[in-house]
Design an enzyme around this catalytic site. Structure first.
Site: not given
Length: 567
Positions: A160, A201, A375
């Site tokens: 990520d 994230h 996600s």
């Protein structure tokens, strides 16, 4: 046991108001022309010395091996502009003429977007409704914890935008050997901090898997004693090299790679892994974990609002990835969800803005209860798979796909397309085989016997060009290569490689029907989405732009289908 002939029906259903024929082919695509960067991937047979000779001869800088075996190398040229709309033909000619160069590719910018939804942040276990027995059925994780299984000895890496390795809920489980920064090429995956916290994230996904348990802070990870690593690869120039190196990091040390990103979920883009990334997948499943195979867990995508279809995403529809979709607390299809035949299983995430979301770690040593989208679903599945690997470390990548299918149940999930397949399992394009049950997954893993060696049977269905009709069936009687060396006893995956021509890919529906009547949609009609900017790639992943107005010919992919057939 003799296999009776079977029939595969390829159904091409087209809207009746379609324009004249245009081209269609297998491969990845992007809605933009390729942007070339100043680095090359080169394959040479004699390893490092040959790569050094090439670098000195043509003015490159040798940045080292891409894979551990030392055949592929990453070269950069300081005299070439960082980004260009055209490839550098001079260096292309030099490398093409050199007899020691087996293969090369100037790298292109790969646009990858994080599959999160823009929601505010906020924090505890009492809020983790999806695994604290507040609702039934939940993910059934408490049952596994009661058996003393917490992910001990399993290593999970989140690919990520980095991971806040000193976070109070992550540092105790942080694994530096499972971490790297491929954006800046250093061992530190710490995210780059900005005013908008755009690089939160990876830290959020990591907390779902392995946030430390019983430490009085934030919530708890599904596998709260697993080792957690982070790869920073989404916060900079993304190329085929970067993706391949990220997916190939420490394959004998890392058990599970969790990825919640992919091509843009805009309803236009048809894209997938490049040459090196496909090779990374292949090496991962054949050589990773001592030959048992690496587990690649992938979020299915958040393009539902744009009528996007995850079959057109070459990462989620690869047979080497385990694709995970989402459902809301109420068991409904989320507004961002993408329906496709490649999804195997489902975990929880958010629905509308007022619905409860996912609790996890956040930047600046904070916590949030606002993590959302697919996600948030994929890392939950990665944590559950870590629990299964703890109870049975000898499971192969194919074993886990079988187990996930069997451990997924329709439960309370609502969809109009639930169907019973030929072996009696319910399956949906929205949810795959249903909600993943950690308790059932672990129970099945404990006594699972290894699957047989994988075999491949390749059958050509159409040999000559065939005109496309508004409603078209292409039948084929086959015997699954029976009485041959590659004869198939039971079916795990079906891959369809199809090349056809049509004027508007949004008006095209392609489906595959099994001998027992299970219909899998490979490409769905997307007539609500303007597709005139599409630029698609050929089967090798090399850009061949085809922009133009809706009447122009366009290309579309229907490859890599992982259909509703395992088990």
């Amino acid at each position: 046991m003799r296999l009776a002939p079977t029939a595969l029906w390829l159904s091409l259903a087209l809207a009746l108001n379609l324009a004249p024929f245009g081209p269609l082919a297998v491969g990845g695509a992007s809605a933009r022309a390729p942007i070339y960067v100043s680095s090359w991937a080169v394959r040479v047979t004699k390893g490092y010395q040959e790569a050094e000779r090439l670098a000195r001869k043509f003015g490159f800088v040798n940045l080292g091996k891409i894979f551990p075996d030392g055949q592929y190398f990453h070269l950069r040229h300081r005299g070439v502009v960082q980004q260009s709309l055209t490839p550098h033909w001079g260096h292309r000619l030099h490398l093409k003429r050199d007899p020691k160069v087996q293969w090369f590719q100037q790298q292109t910018l790969r646009r990858r977007v994080k599959r999160s939804l823009a929601m505010p942040t906020d924090p505890l276990f009492s809020k983790q409704w999806y695994m604290n027995n507040e609702m039934k059925p939940d993910l059934n994780i408490l049952q596994v914890w009661r058996q003393g299984l917490t992910g001990q000895g399993i290593v999970v890496t989140v690919l990520d935008d980095g991971i806040e390795k000193d976070h109070p809920d992550l540092w105790a489980n942080y694994d530096p050997l499972a971490s790297y920064d491929f954006n800046d090429y250093d061992p530190d995956p710490q995210p780059r901090y900005t005013l908008s916290n755009e690089n939160r994230h990876g830290t959020r996904c990591a907390g779902e898997v392995a946030a430390t348990g019983n430490n009085g802070f934030c919530g708890i990870g599904v596998a709260f004693n697993a080792r957690i690593g982070g790869v920073r690869m989404l916060d900079g120039t993304i190329t085929d090299v970067v993706e391949a190196q990220s997916l190939s990091l420490q394959p004998q040390h890392i058990h599970i790679y969790s990825a919640s990103w992919g091509p843009e979920d805009d309803g236009r883009t048809v894209d997938g892994p490049g040459v090196l990334t496909r090779e990374a997948f292949r090496r991962g499943v054949t050589k990773g974990r001592g030959g048992l195979g690496t587990l690649f867990v992938w979020a299915s995508g958040n393009g539902g609002l744009h009528y996007d279809n995850c079959n057109c995403d070459g990462y989620t529809n690869s047979i080497h990835t385990l694709s995970v979709g989402s459902t809301t607390r109420q068991g409904r299809v989320p507004w961002y969800s993408e329906a496709c035949a490649s999804t195997l299983t489902t975990t929880f995430s958010s629905g509308v803005a007022t619905d409860p979301q996912i609790v996890t770690t956040d930047l600046h040593h904070q916590c949030t209860q606002r993590h959302t989208g697919t996600s948030a679903s994929a890392p939950l599945a990665a944590g559950m798979i870590a629990l299964a690997l703890e109870v049975n470390p000898l499971l192969t990548w194919r074993d886990l796909q079988h187990l996930v299918v069997r451990a997924s149940r329709p439960a309370q999930l609502q969809a109009e397309d639930w169907r019973v397949n030929g072996v009696g399992r319910q399956v949906s394009h929205h949810y795959g085989y249903g909600l993943l049950d950690a308790g059932l997954l672990v129970d099945l893993a404990r006594t699972w016997l290894p699957t047989r060696l994988q075999k491949k049977c390749v059958i050509r269905v159409i040999h000559t060009p065939t005109p496309i009709l508004p409603l078209m069936h292409v039948p084929k009687n086959v015997s699954a290569c029976a009485r041959r060396r590659h004869g198939i006893r039971s079916l795990e995956h079906v891959q369809v490689r199809l090349s056809l021509s049509y004027s508007r890919r949004g008006d095209l529906e392609i489906s595959l029907t099994s001998p027992m009547g299970t219909r899998s949609i490979l490409v769905a009609i997307r007539d609500a989405v303007p597709l005139h900017t599409a630029a698609l790639r050929d089967d090798g992943g090399h850009g061949r732009a085809a922009p133009g107005p809706p009447g122009d010919q366009q290309r579309v992919c229907a490859a890599g289908h992982r259909g509703a057939v395992p088990g």
